[in-house]
Design a protein around this motif. Structure first.
Motif, mmCIF file in Angstrom:
data_model
loop_
_atom_site.group_PDB
_atom_site.id
_atom_site.type_symbol
_atom_site.label_atom_id
_atom_site.label_comp_id
_atom_site.label_asym_id
_atom_site.label_seq_id
_atom_site.Cartn_x
_atom_site.Cartn_y
_atom_site.Cartn_z
ATOM 1 N N GLY A 60 -5.624 2.523 -8.107
ATOM 2 C CA GLY A 60 -6.390 4.257 -8.127
ATOM 3 C C GLY A 60 -7.144 3.118 -7.178
ATOM 4 N N GLY A 61 -7.693 4.562 -6.765
ATOM 5 C CA GLY A 61 -9.160 4.831 -5.702
ATOM 6 C C GLY A 61 -8.680 4.773 -4.349
ATOM 7 N N HIS A 98 -5.973 -2.757 -11.984
ATOM 8 C CA HIS A 98 -6.213 -1.345 -12.542
ATOM 9 C C HIS A 98 -7.031 -0.916 -13.481
ATOM 10 N N TRP A 99 -6.973 -2.686 -14.203
ATOM 11 C CA TRP A 99 -7.554 -1.856 -15.516
ATOM 12 C C TRP A 99 -9.115 -2.453 -16.019
ATOM 13 N N VAL A 100 -9.402 -3.312 -15.059
ATOM 14 C CA VAL A 100 -11.470 -3.342 -14.721
ATOM 15 C C VAL A 100 -11.757 -2.234 -14.011
ATOM 16 N N PRO A 101 -11.607 -1.501 -13.165
ATOM 17 C CA PRO A 101 -12.455 -0.138 -12.990
ATOM 18 C C PRO A 101 -12.621 0.997 -14.039
ATOM 19 N N LEU A 102 -11.446 0.948 -14.845
ATOM 20 C CA LEU A 102 -11.027 1.727 -15.357
ATOM 21 C C LEU A 102 -11.947 2.044 -17.278
ATOM 22 N N LEU A 103 -11.391 0.019 -17.676
ATOM 23 C CA LEU A 103 -12.713 0.109 -18.568
ATOM 24 C C LEU A 103 -13.877 -0.204 -18.200
ATOM 25 N N LEU A 104 -14.283 0.068 -16.900
ATOM 26 C CA LEU A 104 -15.487 -0.205 -16.559
ATOM 27 C C LEU A 104 -16.640 1.366 -16.277
ATOM 28 N N GLY A 105 -15.596 1.831 -15.749
ATOM 29 C CA GLY A 105 -15.539 3.709 -15.148
ATOM 30 C C GLY A 105 -16.312 3.988 -13.584
ATOM 31 N N PHE A 154 -7.336 0.262 -3.019
ATOM 32 C CA PHE A 154 -6.787 -1.077 -2.358
ATOM 33 C C PHE A 154 -6.782 -2.531 -1.504
ATOM 34 N N GLY A 155 -8.164 -1.664 -0.925
ATOM 35 C CA GLY A 155 -9.365 -2.775 -0.430
ATOM 36 C C GLY A 155 -9.657 -3.338 -1.165
ATOM 37 N N LEU A 156 -10.649 -3.271 -2.223
ATOM 38 C CA LEU A 156 -10.844 -4.069 -3.329
ATOM 39 C C LEU A 156 -9.420 -4.776 -3.740
ATOM 40 N N TYR A 157 -8.089 -4.121 -3.814
ATOM 41 C CA TYR A 157 -7.713 -5.319 -4.838
ATOM 42 C C TYR A 157 -6.393 -6.672 -3.012
ATOM 43 N N ALA A 158 -6.495 -6.491 -1.902
ATOM 44 C CA ALA A 158 -6.783 -6.720 -0.976
ATOM 45 C C ALA A 158 -8.073 -7.555 -1.039
ATOM 46 N N PHE A 188 0.822 -1.237 -0.049
ATOM 47 C CA PHE A 188 -0.056 0.711 -0.407
ATOM 48 C C PHE A 188 1.110 0.807 0.101
ATOM 49 N N ASP A 189 2.109 1.016 0.667
ATOM 50 C CA ASP A 189 3.033 2.613 0.574
ATOM 51 C C ASP A 189 3.319 2.688 -0.545
ATOM 52 N N LEU A 190 4.408 1.606 -1.070
ATOM 53 C CA LEU A 190 4.305 1.654 -2.670
ATOM 54 C C LEU A 190 3.559 1.934 -3.309
ATOM 55 N N ASN A 191 2.051 1.765 -3.081
ATOM 56 C CA ASN A 191 1.472 1.779 -4.062
ATOM 57 C C ASN A 191 0.738 3.580 -4.562
ATOM 58 N N GLN A 192 1.141 4.247 -2.882
ATOM 59 C CA GLN A 192 0.972 5.705 -2.982
ATOM 60 C C GLN A 192 1.902 6.536 -3.600
ATOM 61 N N HIS A 193 3.017 5.953 -3.893
ATOM 62 C CA HIS A 193 4.357 6.545 -5.045
ATOM 63 C C HIS A 193 4.190 6.056 -6.351
#
Length: 377
Positions: A212-213, A370-377, A218-222, A202-207
């Motif tokens: 996104g989101g 990363h891609w699914v939320p971008l593709l589905l808006g 990141f909670g959805l990812y986890a 999560f800390d690395l993803n901040q950079h």
């Protein structure tokens, strides 16, 4: 005139058919079940008590995990001397009580959970589940040379909801006790590693900004990639309350996919069983026999019932507690039936497969998120 033997067979036939339909062991005296049920219950109770210890809970060690560990310890020490008297009850615990526990597991879920993560969350969970299980079957059998049952058990645990998914898939796959135990062990190893790794990610993803989101994204990812529910809670709470809320809901949606997964798996196995191994004569085709996991329908029915919110909160809480006890008894019974020698014989390949799947959940899961939320808006 029919002999007395013939009459006896005919009289017993309906009883035998009923026992087959219910998948109950043939036990002339129900009291034979008591020693094994009592032993499984005692180990389950000990596992549930240990699961309430704050340090163990914080590290994602649930009552189910602890119950199977205790079962394995007893199963490889004193249980061989008790197996003759305890065997029937232990068999009922790891088969019949397991199915009942999976059905009642639906009380943890509602259809409304789907709305909280939206279409993107459902698609993410489905893609992670399907890709992980198919990767397990392909890599496990083609690259590592594992038997298909072991690959499927490890794949189910990694793809859906850890030990509960492994146990639910066992009646469909018809895996051996040691194969199930090895699969559960891989869930414990890599799921526990996730608890410490995901806050760092999560800390690395901040950079890096791969997912996104913010904390909710990141909670959805986890929730879509960590093995056990308890491990999801432990990892996401280390990040933020927002991440924990989204992670748990995403995980619950992933768990809800267990029933359709079992139905598809049963159909797939039936199709493969009907496929000819070599040339056959015309008109001699094999018929596919689908092992219908009826308890999966019960699971769905309980989810739907729970979604109506007709049950009082106290009744739901009590039933959920009973369900935890049933599943813990099933895990303890599985541990009692597992021998360390069989696990050692399995070698390093199951662990290597689980490691590959863990790497896919981290990297492939990140790309999907990363891609699914971008593709589905």
């Amino acid at each position: 005139m029919a002999s007395s033997t013939d009459l006896t067979v005919r009289a017993d036939a309906p009883s035998a058919a009923l026992q087959g339909a219910l998948r109950l062991p043939h036990v002339p005296d129900w009291r034979r079940l008591l020693p094994g049920l009592a032993l499984s219950a005692a180990l389950a109770g000990a596992g549930m008590a240990l699961g309430r210890i704050e340090w163990l809970a914080a590290h994602g060690l649930s009552a189910l995990t602890l119950a199977i560990v205790l079962g394995m310890l007893v199963g490889n020490t004193v249980y061989p001397r008790l197996a003759a008297t305890s065997g029937p009850g232990v068999t009922v615990s790891k088969q019949n009580l397991l199915r009942l526990g999976i059905i009642l597991y639906g009380l943890r879920l509602t259809v409304q959970d789907i709305g909280h993560v939206g279409l993107a969350g459902v698609v993410v969970d489905a893609l992670v589940l399907g890709s992980t299980f198919l990767l397990a079957c392909w890599v496990g059998t083609r690259w590592l040379g594992l038997d298909r049952h072991s690959a499927m058990m490890i794949g189910a645990g990694s793809a859906i909801c850890g030990a509960a998914a492994v146990m639910a898939a066992e009646p469909v796959v018809k895996a051996r006790a040691e194969q199930v135990t090895v699969a559960v062990a891989t869930v414990v190893v890599f799921g526990t590693l996730s608890i410490f790794l995901y806050p760092v990610l999560f800390d690395l993803n901040q950079h890096w900004g791969v997912i996104g989101g913010g904390a909710r994204g990141f909670g959805l990812y986890a929730g879509s990639t960590i093995h056990e529910v308890a491990q999801v809670v432990a990892a996401a709470r280390s990040i933020s309350p927002e991440a924990a809320d989204t992670a748990v809901i995403a995980k619950m949606v992933r768990v809800m996919m267990l029933a359709p997964f079992l139905l598809l798996l049963s159909g797939w196995l039936a199709r493969d069983a009907a496929r000819p191994a070599g040339p056959r004569a015309p008109g001699k085709g094999a018929k596919a026999k689908i092992t219908v996991p009826w308890f999966a329908f019960g699971f769905v029915a309980v989810v739907l019932l729970n979604s109506l919110q007709w049950l009082p909160a106290s009744a739901t809480a009590a039933a959920t507690g009973i369900d935890t006890g049933l599943l813990a008894m099933a895990m303890a019974a599985l541990g009692l039936s597992t021998h360390f020698s069989a696990i050692r014989k399995a070698g390093a390949k199951p662990l290597l497969l689980a490691l590959i799947l863990f790497a896919w959940l981290l990297a492939g899961g990140a790309l999907i998120n990363h891609w699914v939320p971008l593709l589905l808006g």
